[in-house]
Enzyme design. Structure first.
Site, PDB file in Angstrom:
ATOM      1  N   HIS A  67     -46.051 -42.554 -64.892  1.00 39.13           N
ATOM      2  CA  HIS A  67     -46.073 -43.674 -65.821  1.00 39.13           C
ATOM      3  C   HIS A  67     -47.072 -43.476 -66.959  1.00 39.13           C
ATOM      4  O   HIS A  67     -48.103 -42.840 -66.789  1.00 39.13           O
ATOM      5  CB  HIS A  67     -46.438 -44.955 -65.054  1.00 39.13           C
ATOM      6  N   LYS A  77     -57.284 -44.483 -67.955  1.00 41.58           N
ATOM      7  CA  LYS A  77     -57.312 -45.012 -66.589  1.00 41.58           C
ATOM      8  C   LYS A  77     -58.441 -44.335 -65.828  1.00 41.58           C
ATOM      9  O   LYS A  77     -58.677 -43.133 -65.996  1.00 41.58           O
ATOM     10  CB  LYS A  77     -56.018 -44.698 -65.835  1.00 41.58           C
ATOM     11  N   TYR A 137     -57.330 -49.185 -59.893  1.00 40.59           N
ATOM     12  CA  TYR A 137     -57.196 -48.655 -61.252  1.00 40.59           C
ATOM     13  C   TYR A 137     -57.986 -49.519 -62.215  1.00 40.59           C
ATOM     14  O   TYR A 137     -57.823 -50.736 -62.218  1.00 40.59           O
ATOM     15  CB  TYR A 137     -55.746 -48.761 -61.738  1.00 40.59           C
ATOM     16  N   ASP A 173     -38.444 -45.520 -60.013  1.00 42.99           N
ATOM     17  CA  ASP A 173     -39.060 -44.216 -60.274  1.00 42.99           C
ATOM     18  C   ASP A 173     -38.028 -43.090 -60.214  1.00 42.99           C
ATOM     19  O   ASP A 173     -38.100 -42.134 -60.972  1.00 42.99           O
ATOM     20  CB  ASP A 173     -40.209 -43.942 -59.313  1.00 42.99           C
TER      21      ASP A 173
END
Length: 188
Positions: A67, A77, A137, A173
C-alpha cells in the site's frame, strides 16, 4: 546531555531506515520510547504525527500490502511490531530514484524492538512470521481514500521473496494491480 533512545541504520534504499529502540529497565520491567520528534528528525522524520493505527493479524503466513498514497498525500510511516514478528517490506516507487522498484525487508518483532522508518514515495506491506501479530503505525499524513494506491504483492516484476507460504490475503489485496508500462512511479 540527553541519552539517545534510538539506534538508526541506513538501509540500501535511500531514506529507508532501521530504527532500534533502546529499553531502559530494571527488575520491574522497562520503558521503550516509541517516538521522539527531536531524535527521529536526524533519521528524516520532519513532520508531525498525523495518524496512529494499530493492526492485528491473526494467522501466521498472512500477507498484507503493498500500500501507498499518491502525492500530494504521500506519507512517511514508522512501523513498529508490538506483538509477534513480521517480515516488513518497503518498495521504492520514487520515479527519480536510483533504486526505483527495488525492495528491502527487515524482520520486526516485539522481541527485537526494531522499527522501519519508511519515507514518502514507498509502498509498504508485510508477512506475519507468527500468529497474533500487532503493528503500531505512525503516519505523517492522514489516510485519504482518493489518494490510495497499491501494487500486487505477488507481482513477479517486484520479485518479493516472501519467507513463508502465503496462508491468507484479503481479496482486496489479491486484486491489487500488477505493474504495467502505465505505472511510471511517484513524483512529488
Amino acid at each position: 546531555m540527553s541519552l539517545s533512545r534510538f539506534a538508526t541504520t541506513d538501509l540500501p534504499l535511500a531514506g529507508l531506515k532501521l530504527i532500534e529502540r533502546q529499553n531502559l529497565g530494571d527488575s520491574r520491567g522497562f520503558l521503550s520510547r516509541m517516538f521522539c520528534a527531536e531524535e527521529l528528525a536526524a533519521a528524516g522524520w520532519a513532520k508531525p504525527v498525523a495518524q496512529i493505527n494499530l493492526t492485528m493479524t491473526a494467522r501466521k503466513g498472512t500477507v498484507r500490502g503493498m500500500h501507498f498514497q499518491h502525492p500530494p498525500h504521500s506519507e512517511m510511516k514508522l512501523v513498529n511490531c508490538i506483538r509477534g514478528a513480521v517480515w516488513d517490506v518497503a518498495v521504492d516507487l520514487r520515479a527519480d530514484s536510483s533504486t526505483y522498484l527495488k525492495w528491502h525487508a527487515e524482520e520486526l518483532s516485539a522481541d527485537n524492538r526494531r522499527s522501519l522508518l519508511i519515507p514518502e514515495g514507498f509502498a509498504h506491506g508485510f508477512q506475519t512470521l507468527t500468529g497474533d501479530c500487532e503493528l503500531l503505525y505512525l503516519h505523517s499524513v492522514p489516510y485519504v481514500p482518493g489518494a490510495e494506491g497499491a501494487l500486487n504483492s505477488q507481482d513477479a516484476a517486484l520479485g518479493i521473496n516472501w519467507p513463508l507460504e502465503i496462508t491468507e490475503m484479503s481479496e482486496r489485496d489479491r486484486r491489487h494491480p500488477y505493474l504495467t508500462e502505465e505505472f511510471t512511479g511517484l513524483t512529488p
